[in-house]
Design an enzyme around this catalytic site. Structure first.
Site, PDB file in Angstrom:
ATOM      1  N   ASP A  77     -33.888 132.714  43.782  1.00 45.03           N
ATOM      2  CA  ASP A  77     -34.706 131.634  43.253  1.00 45.03           C
ATOM      3  C   ASP A  77     -35.460 130.980  44.398  1.00 45.03           C
ATOM      4  O   ASP A  77     -34.868 130.730  45.446  1.00 45.03           O
ATOM      5  CB  ASP A  77     -33.783 130.596  42.599  1.00 45.03           C
TER       6      ASP A  77
ATOM      7  N   HIS B 139     -30.816 129.508  32.134  1.00 44.89           N
ATOM      8  CA  HIS B 139     -29.875 128.416  32.385  1.00 44.89           C
ATOM      9  C   HIS B 139     -30.401 127.054  31.950  1.00 44.89           C
ATOM     10  O   HIS B 139     -29.680 126.066  32.052  1.00 44.89           O
ATOM     11  CB  HIS B 139     -29.548 128.392  33.885  1.00 44.89           C
ATOM     12  N   ASP B 140     -31.656 126.969  31.521  1.00 47.75           N
ATOM     13  CA  ASP B 140     -32.211 125.689  31.067  1.00 47.75           C
ATOM     14  C   ASP B 140     -32.309 125.614  29.553  1.00 47.75           C
ATOM     15  O   ASP B 140     -32.805 124.624  29.015  1.00 47.75           O
ATOM     16  CB  ASP B 140     -33.636 125.497  31.622  1.00 47.75           C
TER      17      ASP B 140
ATOM     18  N   GLU C  74     -42.050 130.391  36.526  1.00 45.75           N
ATOM     19  CA  GLU C  74     -41.898 129.644  35.271  1.00 45.75           C
ATOM     20  C   GLU C  74     -43.251 129.057  34.892  1.00 45.75           C
ATOM     21  O   GLU C  74     -43.879 128.395  35.725  1.00 45.75           O
ATOM     22  CB  GLU C  74     -41.004 128.433  35.508  1.00 45.75           C
TER      23      GLU C  74
ATOM     24  N   ASP D  41     -39.480 128.784  40.889  1.00 47.98           N
ATOM     25  CA  ASP D  41     -39.189 127.615  40.068  1.00 47.98           C
ATOM     26  C   ASP D  41     -40.465 126.797  39.859  1.00 47.98           C
ATOM     27  O   ASP D  41     -41.254 126.630  40.793  1.00 47.98           O
ATOM     28  CB  ASP D  41     -38.156 126.783  40.848  1.00 47.98           C
TER      29      ASP D  41
HETATM   30  C1  GLC Z   1     -36.520 124.507  36.850  1.00 44.29           C
HETATM   31  C2  GLC Z   1     -35.102 124.986  36.856  1.00 44.29           C
HETATM   32  C3  GLC Z   1     -34.205 123.873  36.413  1.00 44.29           C
HETATM   33  C4  GLC Z   1     -34.349 122.721  37.367  1.00 44.29           C
HETATM   34  C5  GLC Z   1     -35.801 122.314  37.521  1.00 44.29           C
HETATM   35  C6  GLC Z   1     -35.995 121.457  38.705  1.00 44.29           C
HETATM   36  O1  GLC Z   1     -37.004 124.225  35.600  1.00 44.29           O
HETATM   37  O2  GLC Z   1     -34.980 126.113  36.074  1.00 44.29           O
HETATM   38  O3  GLC Z   1     -32.875 124.263  36.289  1.00 44.29           O
HETATM   39  O4  GLC Z   1     -33.612 121.626  36.924  1.00 44.29           O
HETATM   40  O5  GLC Z   1     -36.647 123.419  37.704  1.00 44.29           O
HETATM   41  O6  GLC Z   1     -35.817 122.242  39.856  1.00 44.29           O
END
Ligand code: GLC
Ligand code: CA
Length: 638
Positions: free
Chosen positions: A106, A370-371, A286, A222
């Site tokens: 990541d 995971h989100d 993302e 991310d």
């Molecule tokens: C992304 C991650 C998430 C995190 C956020 C801030 O969306 O997937 O888990 O809380 O970024 O880093």
């Protein structure tokens, strides 16, 4: 980076890959402290290989105060001792490569932890060497924003009325500088100032170069469309009750997004290790709230930015992150029958990504991470009599759509959301707790209960309960004493939702995933690369689509997203004299051709051309299918 035979430019290795996401806290604990770790991941690599994974994406294990479970990084080039050591990480990279798989880490570079040495320095004064490495702004005179999150700093004058993603203001006051710093997520996650070229260079070296040197094969990036912000810092119009407003439309896809990504990509491309191996890195970012044309800019090969993105339209459908900005408990699932979330709307989100691929871009196929909550209740049905069929139906869909496949840990055994009785003390996600506190403060006990329900529906802890390896203690995740895992274990591990039981049952969701992954690879031209056409877009019960490979091989996928029987759609002009040959389905082979679909049943057919007379003549002399195949080989599959 692993060396392999060079791929043609239009077919980099990552297009064919089946990727598996590991969220380390909850994957496998090797030392009985109730916390997943790197040695735990290593112990399961053979399992991942056996399932058919080609790439393992490992969520952050870097040094971190763990306020956001590792996405708040205080040192990119060190490992959090709770996960292991640098040696463990290097061993993981090596062990993945030994098995012919690849590894993604990541890359979290929009923000750091507030304990990162850069931030600790930046916050000390307005004149230190790192003073403008983060986004510090003055409060606006007369611009009071009541902020329920900041305790003693309430009613200070803030730069804008933006709400942070996890609640509260997006600004936090730093006394030493008498200024506010921007944090789009938690206040412990200050946003880096990408406008500063010196900061950008330092980020590339510390977070990217360090790991490319270690031989990784790419990154999951991310929050990739939040690097550049509109730095004119405008207030956003009031839509929500209260002073703080969602400002995502202002701070995502900011004016310099593409410029920054191109620059970062160039750094990667020029990296000696990348040059030496001659292999393309895999970069997946993302990407919420981005229309198709803009997505294309990120992923088109000529842009030289990203390999692919996670388009969020599906996961945000009728949820609290949708354009309607509803509260989490108002989030709709497909089975709720609400007009804001219907099967046609769901199809639209898929059509967007499939069209992107046909138009020369590239995309991912994913439903969980995971989100997110688990996919079964959200996109299908959690009803006990149907959920296993539904899990396999979603698998059938996911393995027949074009793009790079992502499986999230536990998805392959149909893991379900957290138990409905869970409450504040069971939740671990800081976002969940902030949301409940905020609702309680503004709306009392009823609002608090709604917020709890919202978390059960949509909260991130749903995807974070430990992977259920067996029906034994702590679901085989950890040898810690019962109740000592960092988060509760779902007791449905005793009811068959676990790897061990499912591996012993050839009809299980696990076996179905494994078979489907195999079929996806066998028919990669049609399933991974094929063009996509949706039939009957408006049908509220079935999702039917046609995939066509460049060589003409065509598949018809018919999925019943309802509790009632549904007819199969195979229009004459599509068949054009061809017949349907059953390839796979989640309830086995139908007794008769074109038999209607049972509740939550799905079929995949190949379209077969009529056989030439002479071939038919020959065929008659071979009594079994096996002999037929032997005699005519795959050439009959036209
Ligand atoms: C992304 C991650 C998430 C995190 C956020 C801030 O969306 O997937 O888990 O809380 O970024 O880093
Ligand atoms: Ca551990």
């Amino acid at each position: 980076m692993t060396n392999g035979s060079p791929c043609p430019p239009s077919r980099p290795w990552w297009k064919d890959a089946v990727c598996y996401q590991v969220w380390p806290m909850s994957f496998k604990d090797s030392n009985a402290d109730g916390h997943g770790d790197i040695q735990g991941i290593i112990s399961k690599l053979d399992y991942l290989k056996d399932l058919g994974a080609d790439v393992v994406w490992v969520s952050p294990t870097y040094k971190s105060p763990m306020k956001d479970f590792g996405y708040d990084i205080s040192d990119w080039s060190d490992i959090n001792p709770a996960f292991g050591t640098m040696e463990d990480m290097l061993q993981l990279i090596e062990e993945v490569h030994k098995r012919g798989m690849r590894i993604l880490l990541d890359l979290v570079i929009t923000h750091t932890s507030d304990q990162h040495p850069w931030f600790l320095e930046s916050r000390t004064s307005k004149v230190n060497p790192k003073a403008d490495w983060y986004m510090w702004e003055n409060g606006r005179p007369g611009h009071h924003i009541y902020n329920t999150r900041t305790g003693v700093d309430d009613k200070v004058e803030q730069p804008t009325n933006w709400r942070a993603c996890f609640g509260g203001s997006a600004w936090y006051y730093g006394e030493e500088r008498d200024q506010h710093f921007l944090h789009l997520f938690l206040k412990e996650e200050p946003d880096l100032n990408w406008e500063n070229p010196v900061t950008r260079k330092a980020i590339y070296e510390a977070a990217i170069g360090f790991w490319l040197d270690k031989g990784i094969d790419g990154f999951r990036i991310d929050t990739v469309n939040r690097l550049s912000k509109d730095v004119t810092w405008q207030d956003v119009p009031t839509k929500l009750v209260g002073p703080l407003q969602s400002a995502t439309h202002v701070y995502i896809n900011g004016p310099r997004s593409h410029e920054f990504l191109k620059e970062m990509r160039q750094y990667m491309d020029n990296h000696p290790r990348v040059q030496e191996s001659g292999q393309e890195l895999m970069l997946v970012g993302e990407l919420p709230k981005t229309p198709m044309d803009d997505v294309m800019q990120y992923v088109h090969p000529d842009s030289r930015e990203l390999s692919m993105v996670f388009d969020f339209d599906m996961v945000d459908l009728a949820g609290h992150d949708s354009p309607d900005e509803v509260k989490a408990h108002e989030t709709k699932n497909l089975c709720d029958g609400d007009p804001s979330y219907t099967l046609p709307l769901f199809k639209e989100t898929i059509i967007k990504v499939q069209n992107l691929i046909s138009a020369g871009g590239w995309g991912t196929v994913f439903m969980e991470n995971h989100d997110q909550c688990r996919s079964i209740a959200r996109y299908a049905t959690p009803e006990p009599q149907y959920y296993q069929k539904a899990a396999k139906l979603l698998c059938l869909m996911q393995t027949t759509l074009s793009g790079t496949e992502f499986i999230y840990q536990g998805q392959e055994i149909g893991m379900l959301d957290m138990p409905l009785h869970w409450d504040y003390d069971d939740f671990r996600d800081p976002g969940a707790k902030l949301y409940i506190d905020e609702e309680f403060e503004s709306g009392g006990p009823e609002a608090r209960e709604n917020a709890r329900i919202g978390n059960l529906k949509f909260g991130r802890d749903n995807g974070r309960t430990p992977v259920q390896w067996s029906s034994g203690k702590n679901a085989g995740f950890s040898d810690a004493n019962e109740g000592e895992c960092w988060i509760g274990v779902n007791d449905n591990c005793e009811a068959g939702v676990n790897v061990e039981d499912q591996q012993a049952d050839p009809d299980s969701i696990w076996h179905f995933w494994k078979r489907q992954v195999g079929l996806r690879k066998e028919y990669r031209e049609v399933f991974m690369y094929g063009s996509f056409e949706c039939l009957e877009l408006d049908n509220m019960k079935t999702f039917t689509y046609v995939k066509t490979a460049v060589d003409g091989l065509t598949a018809l996928v018919c999925l019943n997203f309802s509790n009632e029987m549904q007819p199969i759609t195979a229009p004459d002009d599509l068949l054009n004299g061809r017949s349907l040959e059953f390839l796979t389905g989640n309830l086995g082979q139908p007794l008769a051709h074109e038999q209607p679909l049972a509740a939550w049943e799905g079929h995949v057919y190949l379209l077969k051309a009529p056989l030439h007379k002479a071939v038919e003549e020959r065929l008659r002399r071979f009594p079994t299918d096996a002999q037929l195949d032997e005699a005519f080989g795959k050439s009959l599959n036209i």
